[in-house]
Design a protein around this motif. Structure first.
Motif, PDB file in Angstrom:
ATOM      1  N   ARG A 125       0.840  -1.194   0.000  1.00 37.89           N
ATOM      2  CA  ARG A 125       0.000   0.000   0.000  1.00 37.89           C
ATOM      3  C   ARG A 125       0.883   1.254   0.000  1.00 37.89           C
ATOM      4  N   ARG A 126       0.432   2.259  -0.734  1.00 41.56           N
ATOM      5  CA  ARG A 126       1.110   3.551  -0.692  1.00 41.56           C
ATOM      6  C   ARG A 126       0.521   4.446   0.390  1.00 41.56           C
ATOM      7  N   VAL A 127      -0.743   4.178   0.757  1.00 43.04           N
ATOM      8  CA  VAL A 127      -1.437   4.969   1.778  1.00 43.04           C
ATOM      9  C   VAL A 127      -2.149   4.010   2.722  1.00 43.04           C
ATOM     10  N   ASP A 151      -1.821   8.065   6.129  1.00 43.60           N
ATOM     11  CA  ASP A 151      -0.358   8.004   6.222  1.00 43.60           C
ATOM     12  C   ASP A 151       0.170   7.661   4.837  1.00 43.60           C
ATOM     13  N   ILE A 152       0.822   8.643   4.212  1.00 38.67           N
ATOM     14  CA  ILE A 152       1.192   8.575   2.801  1.00 38.67           C
ATOM     15  C   ILE A 152       2.680   8.260   2.681  1.00 38.67           C
ATOM     16  N   ALA A 153       3.012   7.341   1.798  1.00 37.69           N
ATOM     17  CA  ALA A 153       4.412   6.962   1.591  1.00 37.69           C
ATOM     18  C   ALA A 153       5.210   8.153   1.069  1.00 37.69           C
ATOM     19  N   ASP A 154       6.513   8.123   1.336  1.00 38.16           N
ATOM     20  CA  ASP A 154       7.404   9.204   0.902  1.00 38.16           C
ATOM     21  C   ASP A 154       7.328   9.391  -0.616  1.00 38.16           C
ATOM     22  N   TRP A 234      -9.293   6.494  -2.408  1.00 36.31           N
ATOM     23  CA  TRP A 234      -8.430   7.632  -2.731  1.00 36.31           C
ATOM     24  C   TRP A 234      -7.555   7.295  -3.922  1.00 36.31           C
ATOM     25  N   LEU A 235      -7.001   8.347  -4.494  1.00 30.44           N
ATOM     26  CA  LEU A 235      -6.056   8.243  -5.600  1.00 30.44           C
ATOM     27  C   LEU A 235      -4.720   8.774  -5.098  1.00 30.44           C
ATOM     28  N   VAL A 236      -3.693   7.937  -5.142  1.00 24.89           N
ATOM     29  CA  VAL A 236      -2.370   8.327  -4.671  1.00 24.89           C
ATOM     30  C   VAL A 236      -1.430   8.325  -5.877  1.00 24.89           C
ATOM     31  N   ALA A 243      -5.172   3.706  -7.504  1.00 28.44           N
ATOM     32  CA  ALA A 243      -6.420   3.814  -6.742  1.00 28.44           C
ATOM     33  C   ALA A 243      -6.413   2.770  -5.626  1.00 28.44           C
ATOM     34  N   GLU A 244      -6.689   3.203  -4.404  1.00 31.05           N
ATOM     35  CA  GLU A 244      -6.723   2.306  -3.248  1.00 31.05           C
ATOM     36  C   GLU A 244      -8.000   2.565  -2.453  1.00 31.05           C
ATOM     37  N   LYS A 245      -8.340   1.622  -1.571  1.00 31.55           N
ATOM     38  CA  LYS A 245      -9.524   1.787  -0.732  1.00 31.55           C
ATOM     39  C   LYS A 245      -9.347   1.002   0.557  1.00 31.55           C
TER      40      LYS A 245
END
Length: 395
Positions: A125-127, A151-154, A234-236, A243-245
């Motif tokens: 996951r990126r977020v 919490d968003i990846a660098d 969300w879209l990261v 796209a993740e959920k």
């Protein structure tokens, strides 16, 4: 036991082995019906087809299905035969041996495939989204706060609900028990992100906490509980977008039965929510701020800073459409003059930030016509006459 599933030494059900054997037998029969061959004496040179253009069969293997079944037992141990084939090709191995080899290799590959499927790592996951709650127990009619933290990846980012060129903000859908009410989201301040191709977005990086006021119903059964659910998408983005959920849930307990303590807070969650509320952009005050903003007689937003620094206006996606977000919403001279799309009657809404030369940052929420804090949270209030924005003073 009849009908039960027996296991072989390889760990597979015996029924699976029978099924594969049956498939191999069927495949072999189909091949024998379409391939004509003749037995080849051991040690002799394979005979090549010369003038047998009608594919006549040499030897004692007939072509009918019944005779082929009758002679299958006699030919089972014969490892090789000379096939009737086109001119110049080598004799081919007995199809029966080939299919047995294929079946054996397939069975050997199945455990390896299953092991690889079981040990495959889940996609990274990126977020990661987390639900925080200010209280674990609430009273009837009480307003508490909940938060969805991203919490968003660098080097990755999600999107603030602004007037963006490409990205869309996260979708947070709540499922609440009857009588509960969720307010409007309070977003942290964004920053401008200019991508190659002169594409402008308003983004959030690192940790972004979105706050919601939550009101309990006035009539509740003491000692009972309620569960709230949030579906988050969300879209990261970085060099690409993903796209993740995630599904989030929390269970509340009502206060009111004898012996119950007062509404209880969750210490760690309360600290996170308190820090996020303190970081929210405040409504632009009338005095005591280094920033002044007002709508002029031409329907344009004028923003002035009393100290040198970078002045930015981030228009909200629900607000009046800005004509030139790229040029008119950022200034290094301490003055903004923002024009809007004609005929758009939505309120002017957005975030104003001033970054002084020493790095100090001031952030404010601007809205015209002005509203109260309760209305900003999304809860109903008594009707009031329209008043000027507390910070809406002539620059």
């Amino acid at each position: 036991m009849r009908g039960s599933m027996m296991m072989t030494r390889s760990g597979f059900p015996r029924s699976s082995s029978i099924s594969v054997r049956s498939c191999v037998r069927s495949m072999k029969e189909m091949s024998l019906s379409s391939t004509r061959f003749s037995p080849q004496p051991a040690g002799s040179t394979p005979r090549r087809r010369t003038t047998d253009i009608n594919h006549h069969v040499r030897g004692n293997i007939p072509t009918s299905l019944s005779n082929r079944h009758a002679n299958r037992k006699n030919n089972r141990r014969r490892p090789f035969v000379a096939l009737e084939h086109t001119r110049g090709r080598r004799p081919t191995q007995d199809p029966r041996v080939m299919y047995r080899t294929f079946a054996a290799s397939t069975l050997l590959a199945l455990p390896l495939s299953a092991a690889l499927a079981q040990t495959k790592e889940p996609e990274e996951r990126r977020v990661h989204a987390t639900l925080y709650t200010q209280h674990s127990r609430v009273e009837p009619g009480q307003v508490t706060w909940v938060a969805v933290a991203f919490d968003i990846a660098d080097e990755w980012h999600i999107y603030w609900p602004g007037q963006n060129d490409t990205g869309m903000s996260p979708i947070i859908e709540w499922k609440l028990p009857e009588g509960w009410k969720i307010g409007q989201p309070r977003w942290p301040a964004p920053h401008r992100y200019l991508a190659p191709g002169d594409l402008l977005d308003h983004v959030l990086e690192g940790r972004a906490v979105v706050l919601y006021p939550l009101r309990a119903p006035d009539q509740i059964l003491p000692g009972s509980g309620a569960m709230i659910f949030a579906h988050v998408e969300w879209l990261v983005c970085k060099d690409m977008c993903v796209a993740e959920k995630q599904e989030l849930m929390y269970s509340y307990r009502y206060v009111g039965s004898p012996g119950d303590p007062l509404p209880q807070t969750r210490d760690e969650d309360s600290q996170i929510i308190a820090a996020a509320r303190a970081a929210l952009p405040a409504l632009l005050p009338r005095t005591g701020s280094p920033v002044r903003a007002a709508m002029n007689e031409n329907g344009r937003l004028e923003v002035r800073a009393d100290v040198p620094g970078e002045l930015i206006f981030c228009p909200h996606e629900a607000g009046r459409a800005v004509l030139d977000v790229h040029g008119s919403c950022v200034s290094q001279t301490g003055a903004l003059d923002v024009g809007f799309k004609p005929g758009d009657d939505r309120p002017v809404q957005g975030e104003i930030s001033l970054r002084e030369l020493d790095g100090k940052v001031h952030r404010y929420t601007f809205r015209h016509p002005s509203i109260s804090s309760d209305e900003l949270d999304g809860f109903e209030t008594e009707p009031q006459k329209e008043q000027p924005n507390p910070g809406e003073t002539k620059p």
